[in-house]
Design an enzyme around this catalytic site. Structure first.
Site, mmCIF file in Angstrom:
data_model
loop_
_atom_site.group_PDB
_atom_site.id
_atom_site.type_symbol
_atom_site.label_atom_id
_atom_site.label_comp_id
_atom_site.label_asym_id
_atom_site.label_seq_id
_atom_site.Cartn_x
_atom_site.Cartn_y
_atom_site.Cartn_z
ATOM 1 N N SER A 140 0.579 -1.532 -0.273
ATOM 2 C CA SER A 140 -0.210 -0.162 0.468
ATOM 3 C C SER A 140 1.012 1.399 0.085
ATOM 4 O O SER A 140 1.509 1.525 0.650
ATOM 5 C CB SER A 140 -1.335 -0.121 1.363
ATOM 6 O OG SER A 140 -1.503 1.297 1.462
ATOM 7 N N TYR A 162 -2.119 -0.543 11.042
ATOM 8 C CA TYR A 162 -1.980 -1.449 10.076
ATOM 9 C C TYR A 162 -0.629 -0.895 8.747
ATOM 10 O O TYR A 162 -0.728 -1.836 8.264
ATOM 11 C CB TYR A 162 -3.600 -1.252 9.504
ATOM 12 C CG TYR A 162 -3.332 -0.955 7.281
ATOM 13 C CD1 TYR A 162 -4.087 -2.419 7.490
ATOM 14 C CD2 TYR A 162 -3.303 -0.079 6.836
ATOM 15 C CE1 TYR A 162 -4.399 -2.522 5.460
ATOM 16 C CE2 TYR A 162 -2.966 0.027 5.225
ATOM 17 C CZ TYR A 162 -3.648 -1.244 5.229
ATOM 18 O OH TYR A 162 -3.996 -2.145 3.738
ATOM 19 N N LYS A 176 1.884 -4.147 6.878
ATOM 20 C CA LYS A 176 1.963 -3.625 5.111
ATOM 21 C C LYS A 176 3.791 -3.889 5.639
ATOM 22 O O LYS A 176 4.794 -4.607 3.894
ATOM 23 C CB LYS A 176 1.847 -2.457 4.761
ATOM 24 C CG LYS A 176 -0.542 -2.189 4.154
ATOM 25 C CD LYS A 176 -0.250 -4.100 3.961
ATOM 26 C CE LYS A 176 -1.590 -4.665 3.691
ATOM 27 N NZ LYS A 176 -1.836 -5.676 2.923
HETATM 28 P P1 NAD Z 1 -10.971 -6.053 1.199
HETATM 29 O O1 NAD Z 1 -11.328 -6.239 2.558
HETATM 30 O O2 NAD Z 1 -12.206 -6.299 0.955
HETATM 31 O O3 NAD Z 1 -10.728 -8.186 0.852
HETATM 32 C C1 NAD Z 1 -9.624 -8.746 1.374
HETATM 33 C C2 NAD Z 1 -10.450 -10.483 1.573
HETATM 34 O O4 NAD Z 1 -9.536 -10.970 2.595
HETATM 35 C C3 NAD Z 1 -11.605 -10.291 2.464
HETATM 36 O O5 NAD Z 1 -12.841 -10.853 1.013
HETATM 37 C C4 NAD Z 1 -11.617 -10.799 3.620
HETATM 38 O O6 NAD Z 1 -12.598 -11.503 3.834
HETATM 39 C C5 NAD Z 1 -10.494 -11.588 3.196
HETATM 40 N N1 NAD Z 1 -9.612 -12.205 4.597
HETATM 41 C C6 NAD Z 1 -8.899 -11.110 5.242
HETATM 42 N N2 NAD Z 1 -8.415 -12.102 6.606
HETATM 43 C C7 NAD Z 1 -8.438 -13.208 6.523
HETATM 44 C C8 NAD Z 1 -7.638 -14.047 6.635
HETATM 45 N N3 NAD Z 1 -6.933 -14.419 8.041
HETATM 46 N N4 NAD Z 1 -7.577 -15.581 5.994
HETATM 47 C C9 NAD Z 1 -8.970 -15.501 4.503
HETATM 48 N N5 NAD Z 1 -8.849 -14.293 4.002
HETATM 49 C C10 NAD Z 1 -9.066 -13.440 4.740
HETATM 50 O O7 NAD Z 1 -10.000 -5.325 1.272
HETATM 51 P P2 NAD Z 1 -9.462 -4.751 -0.764
HETATM 52 O O8 NAD Z 1 -9.483 -3.683 -0.772
HETATM 53 O O9 NAD Z 1 -10.010 -5.977 -1.377
HETATM 54 O O10 NAD Z 1 -8.099 -5.152 -0.081
HETATM 55 C C11 NAD Z 1 -7.467 -5.840 -0.358
HETATM 56 C C12 NAD Z 1 -5.562 -6.367 -0.115
HETATM 57 O O11 NAD Z 1 -4.933 -4.781 -0.898
HETATM 58 C C13 NAD Z 1 -5.616 -5.806 1.408
HETATM 59 O O12 NAD Z 1 -4.574 -6.612 1.904
HETATM 60 C C14 NAD Z 1 -5.211 -4.497 1.243
HETATM 61 O O13 NAD Z 1 -4.509 -4.383 2.868
HETATM 62 C C15 NAD Z 1 -4.023 -3.788 0.809
HETATM 63 N N6 NAD Z 1 -4.559 -2.323 0.237
HETATM 64 C C16 NAD Z 1 -6.207 -2.090 0.103
HETATM 65 C C17 NAD Z 1 -6.513 -0.543 -0.501
HETATM 66 C C18 NAD Z 1 -6.983 -0.271 -0.757
HETATM 67 O O14 NAD Z 1 -7.727 0.825 -0.146
HETATM 68 N N7 NAD Z 1 -8.484 -1.373 -0.312
HETATM 69 C C19 NAD Z 1 -5.164 0.308 -0.494
HETATM 70 C C20 NAD Z 1 -4.075 -0.535 -0.159
HETATM 71 C C21 NAD Z 1 -3.638 -2.223 -0.046
HETATM 72 C C1 WQD Z 2 -9.181 10.121 1.218
HETATM 73 C C2 WQD Z 2 -9.032 11.422 1.069
HETATM 74 C C3 WQD Z 2 -9.155 12.016 3.282
HETATM 75 C C4 WQD Z 2 -13.719 10.799 4.140
HETATM 76 C C5 WQD Z 2 -6.321 5.178 3.009
HETATM 77 C C6 WQD Z 2 -5.515 4.284 3.664
HETATM 78 C C7 WQD Z 2 -4.424 3.486 2.692
HETATM 79 C C8 WQD Z 2 -4.845 2.878 1.722
HETATM 80 C C9 WQD Z 2 -5.892 3.816 1.110
HETATM 81 C C10 WQD Z 2 -5.212 0.611 2.206
HETATM 82 C C11 WQD Z 2 -8.274 12.325 2.701
HETATM 83 C C12 WQD Z 2 -10.200 11.783 2.551
HETATM 84 C C13 WQD Z 2 -12.333 10.261 3.877
HETATM 85 C C14 WQD Z 2 -14.298 11.137 4.115
HETATM 86 C C15 WQD Z 2 -12.849 12.620 3.393
HETATM 87 N N1 WQD Z 2 -5.702 1.165 2.483
HETATM 88 N N2 WQD Z 2 -11.699 12.027 3.015
HETATM 89 N N3 WQD Z 2 -13.548 12.482 3.814
HETATM 90 O O1 WQD Z 2 -6.309 8.336 3.622
HETATM 91 O O2 WQD Z 2 -5.772 8.206 1.755
HETATM 92 O O3 WQD Z 2 -5.824 6.101 2.573
HETATM 93 O O4 WQD Z 2 -6.905 3.763 1.780
HETATM 94 O O5 WQD Z 2 -3.661 0.818 2.095
HETATM 95 O O6 WQD Z 2 -3.916 2.857 4.237
HETATM 96 O O7 WQD Z 2 -4.868 5.086 4.842
HETATM 97 O O8 WQD Z 2 -7.991 7.084 1.960
HETATM 98 O O9 WQD Z 2 -10.050 7.640 1.130
HETATM 99 O O10 WQD Z 2 -9.350 7.444 3.724
HETATM 100 O O11 WQD Z 2 -9.307 8.980 2.325
HETATM 101 O O12 WQD Z 2 -12.813 13.929 2.858
HETATM 102 O O13 WQD Z 2 -15.348 10.943 4.981
HETATM 103 O O14 WQD Z 2 -10.512 12.202 1.816
HETATM 104 O O15 WQD Z 2 -9.030 12.577 4.868
HETATM 105 O O16 WQD Z 2 -7.591 13.229 2.379
HETATM 106 P P1 WQD Z 2 -6.833 7.614 1.928
HETATM 107 P P2 WQD Z 2 -9.321 7.627 2.160
#
Ligand code: NAD
Ligand code: WQD
Length: 351
Positions: free
Chosen positions: A134, A158, A162
């Site tokens: 991430s 969190y 990562k």
């Molecule tokens: P999500 O929660 O929709 O998907 C994650 C899936 O993993 C879920 O279906 C959950 O049930 C499953 N899971 C969690 N723990 C588990 C376990 N111990 N065993 C088996 N299954 C398990 O999330 P997403 O948005 O699809 O994110 C996928 C990955 O990408 C995550 O690792 C997340 O940290 C990373 N990521 C997401 C974002 C984002 O903003 N969505 C940004 C950066 C990184």
């Molecule tokens: C985006 C912008 C908020 C909600 C997060 C995680 C990051 C990654 C992606 C997993 C910011 C603003 C948000 C709201 C708002 N996830 N905001 N009102 O914080 O960039 O990243 O998701 O790895 O680790 O931290 O994303 O969508 O939460 O926020 O004004 O109700 O929107 O303050 O500026 P962020 P976000």
């Protein structure tokens, strides 16, 4: 276009937001897919819809396994009955706020789960992994765009999972150079499949911007709190690099192909973003345009821990993976709205 030899991919967390979109693309590209997911943050309906989207023939190449990575036996069960060419590892918990209140849950789930996975992969000699990292590993970057060789920092538990998992991957590769590991640093994934059949469906009140806007648009929430209007940006709101989930899905295919093709890949990190920054207020305006709905906003103080502006340098991914995001903010909002409008209550069948 299918791959010439049918490769078998294990997708952990494949029922989730990014997982479902990636599985659709994997099947369309001719891969065989096994999902393991404990449905902690997803529902089986999402997998049923993936099947519906790819059709009955490709569906036969998709297997769903209910299992938890924290139980090594659940992973072992899969590896003992089939050979996997590579693993795409999405499974993990991702709510920043929750991780601050309950770090043990995050360390247990994300770290223990991943270590169990590596152990089992090593046992069965499957040593190729695409890992969901991430942009959170850049902390509050001092410079933008973020380059992969920037110093890494975690701002919360969190983010620490990562960061640790990236370090663990580098150590595993350091000790056993035959491992090939791609660390994909996603920026802000949004949007949905163009069909409007799959999309993000967070439980409870969304933490992230786009799902929140979406719920305001369909009337589930009254207004959007805009966190921060005094940032040193053009309109005072914070800037992020939003990326369409289908672009992200294609980024995983590019990463897999790179893993298979390049024995020298080692353990390498790639940013997956568009390289463009969009402010919160610009995102609201784009969503209003795409949906035709007014999104009432309330200007609020900054959210603690938030950076002013974060966006990716996409050079390395373009050069080495041959991947570049295709979609802009208008398409992201169009597809997010299409998903929201067709599924105002997410995957729940009944309103
Ligand atoms: P999500 O929660 O929709 O998907 C994650 C899936 O993993 C879920 O279906 C959950 O049930 C499953 N899971 C969690 N723990 C588990 C376990 N111990 N065993 C088996 N299954 C398990 O999330 P997403 O948005 O699809 O994110 C996928 C990955 O990408 C995550 O690792 C997340 O940290 C990373 N990521 C997401 C974002 C984002 O903003 N969505 C940004 C950066 C990184
Ligand atoms: C985006 C912008 C908020 C909600 C997060 C995680 C990051 C990654 C992606 C997993 C910011 C603003 C948000 C709201 C708002 N996830 N905001 N009102 O914080 O960039 O990243 O998701 O790895 O680790 O931290 O994303 O969508 O939460 O926020 O004004 O109700 O929107 O303050 O500026 P962020 P976000």
């Amino acid at each position: 276009m299918g791959s010439s030899v049918e490769q078998n991919i294990l997708v952990t967390g494949g029922a989730g937001f990014i997982g479902t979109h990636t599985v659709v693309q994997l099947l369309k590209e001719g891969f065989k897919v096994s999902i393991i997911d404990n449905l902690d943050n997803s529902v089986i309906e999402a997998v049923d819809r993936v099947r519906e989207l790819v059709g009955p023939d490709l569906s036969k190449k998709l297997e769903f396994n209910l299992g938890d990575l924290r139980n090594k036996g659940d992973i072992e069960k899969l590896f003992s009955k089939q050979r996997f060419d590579a693993v795409i590892h999405f499974a993990g918990l991702k709510a920043v706020g929750e991780s601050v209140g309950n770090p043990r849950r995050y360390f247990d789930n994300n770290l223990v789960g991943t270590i169990n996975l590596y152990e089992t992969m090593a046992k069965y000699n499957c040593k190729m992994m695409v890992f969901s990292s991430s942009a959170t590993v850049y902390g509050q970057p001092e410079k933008i765009p973020c380059m992969e060789d920037f110093e890494l920092k975690a701002m919360n538990p969190y983010g620490r999972t990562k960061l640790f998992l990236e370090e663990i991957a580098r150590d595993i590769h350091g000790a056993e150079p035959e491992w090939r590991i791609v660390l994909l640093r996603y920026f802000n994934p949004v949007g949905a499949h163009e069909s409007g059949r799959i999309g993000e469906d967070p439980k409870g009140i969304p933490n992230n911007l786009m799902p929140y806007i979406q719920q305001v648009a369909v009337g589930r929430l009254p207004e959007l709190n805009v966190y921060g209007h005094d940032y040193p940006t053009e309109d005072g709101s914070a800037v992020r690099d939003y990326i369409h989930v289908m672009d992200l899905a294609d980024g995983h295919i590019a990463a897999l192909r790179k893993l298979f093709a390049d024995p020298k890949i080692g353990c390498t990190a790639y940013n997956l973003g568009t390289g463009r920054g969009t402010s919160v207020l610009e995102m609201v305006a784009a969503f209003e345009k795409a949906s035709g709905k007014k999104i009432p906003i309330k200007l609020c103080p900054r959210r603690s821990g938030d950076a002013t502006a974060v966006y990716a340098s996409t050079e390395r991914a373009e050069k080495e993976l041959g991947w570049k995001a295709k979609y802009g903010v208008d398409e992201m909002c169009r597809d997010q709205w299409n998903w929201a409008n067709n599924n105002p209550w997410g995957y729940q069948r009944k309103l």
